[in-house]
Scaffold this motif. Structure first.
Motif, PDB file in Angstrom:
ATOM      1  N   LEU A 129       0.881  -1.164   0.000  1.00 31.73           N
ATOM      2  CA  LEU A 129       0.000   0.000   0.000  1.00 31.73           C
ATOM      3  C   LEU A 129       0.920   1.216   0.000  1.00 31.73           C
ATOM      4  O   LEU A 129       1.582   1.507   0.988  1.00 31.73           O
ATOM      5  N   ASP A 132       4.678   4.151   0.919  1.00 30.45           N
ATOM      6  CA  ASP A 132       4.949   3.351   2.116  1.00 30.45           C
ATOM      7  C   ASP A 132       6.228   3.878   2.769  1.00 30.45           C
ATOM      8  O   ASP A 132       7.285   3.246   2.686  1.00 30.45           O
ATOM      9  N   SER A 137       4.215  -1.900   4.755  1.00 31.02           N
ATOM     10  CA  SER A 137       2.973  -2.342   4.115  1.00 31.02           C
ATOM     11  C   SER A 137       3.117  -3.651   3.337  1.00 31.02           C
ATOM     12  O   SER A 137       2.144  -4.173   2.808  1.00 31.02           O
ATOM     13  N   HIS A 139       3.136  -7.357   2.261  1.00 30.38           N
ATOM     14  CA  HIS A 139       2.608  -8.668   2.645  1.00 30.38           C
ATOM     15  C   HIS A 139       2.851  -9.623   1.480  1.00 30.38           C
ATOM     16  O   HIS A 139       2.900  -9.194   0.318  1.00 30.38           O
ATOM     17  N   TYR A 158      -4.963  -3.843   6.312  1.00 33.60           N
ATOM     18  CA  TYR A 158      -4.283  -2.577   6.553  1.00 33.60           C
ATOM     19  C   TYR A 158      -5.178  -1.687   7.410  1.00 33.60           C
ATOM     20  O   TYR A 158      -6.289  -1.358   6.994  1.00 33.60           O
TER      21      TYR A 158
END
Length: 231
Positions: A129, A132, A137, A139, A158
């Motif tokens: 996301l 950053d 963020s 994953h 998030y």
């Protein structure tokens, strides 16, 4: 903040002058109307479609190579008040989910490009996301061995407000895992208020329909749009 009439006029000016950068900025501002509960379609229904812009978009898409498809779900979970959380027995998902945010569901991929000599790939998915700034963020899913049609069924969360989310870009990329050397990029897709086509529609549906899970297939391309590159 722009009124509905002024917002429509700005859109018309941007389309008529073929100024794509300006059009993207105005499209991003449309998220403000969604957050206020207004119907963006009412402000955009009379805006003429610019053939030059559509041709430019088609040329850009045709220059990219399709690398497969990804089934993704997006859901913005609004904050839960303490009384409701107690009534539900606390629920699953922890304290962060009760504060609200974006839930990204990586379901599965289909017809991925084969990156290995055996005719398969060892795919996994990474999501960010962006921007950053704190580098927190990222994953990623588990690696699925020797398949071009992996099923992941993993969810990532998030914690973020709706107003902040409307300024972000969700970057989803699929990679081929290789032992002892660099992993191969298979393809990706980006979601934001500056996206186009299905990605834009999916993102705006997520922002507009708080609490509703929106699931759609997306084409993975061999390059991400340059306009979405962040530090």
């Amino acid at each position: 903040m722009l009124s509905g009439a002024k917002h429509q006029l700005k859109l018309q000016e941007a389309l008529n002058t073929n100024d794509l950068n300006r059009f993207r900025q105005i499209t991003a501002k449309a998220a403000v109307f969604l957050l206020k509960g207004q119907d963006v379609k009412e402000h955009m229904k009379d805006v003429p479609v610019c053939k030059k812009n559509r041709s430019w978009e088609n040329e850009q898409l045709h220059s990219l190579e399709e690398r497969g498809r990804l089934l993704l779900s997006l859901q913005f979970l609004p904050p839960v008040c303490p009384d409701d959380a107690d009534a539900d027995g606390g629920g699953g998902g922890g304290e962060s989910r009760r504060r609200g945010g974006l839930c990204v569901g990586v379901k599965r991929c289909a017809h991925l490009a084969a990156m290995d000599v055996n005719g398969f790939s060892d795919p996994y998915v990474k999501i960010y996301l962006k921007p950053d700034i704190q580098k927190k963020s990222k994953h990623k899913t588990a690696v699925m061995k020797k398949t071009l049609n992996p099923e992941f069924n993993e969810e990532f969360f998030y914690e973020i407000s709706l107003s902040e989310l409307s300024k972000k870009t969700l970057e989803v990329t699929v990679w081929d895992h290789d032992l002892g050397r660099s992993n191969d990029f298979i393809g990706g897709v980006c979601f934001s208020c500056r996206s186009q086509g299905d990605a834009l529609r999916h993102w705006m549906d997520c922002l507009k329909n708080k609490g509703r899970r929106v699931e759609r297939w997306h084409v993975l391309t061999n390059e991400l749009p340059r306009s979405f590159v962040h530090d």
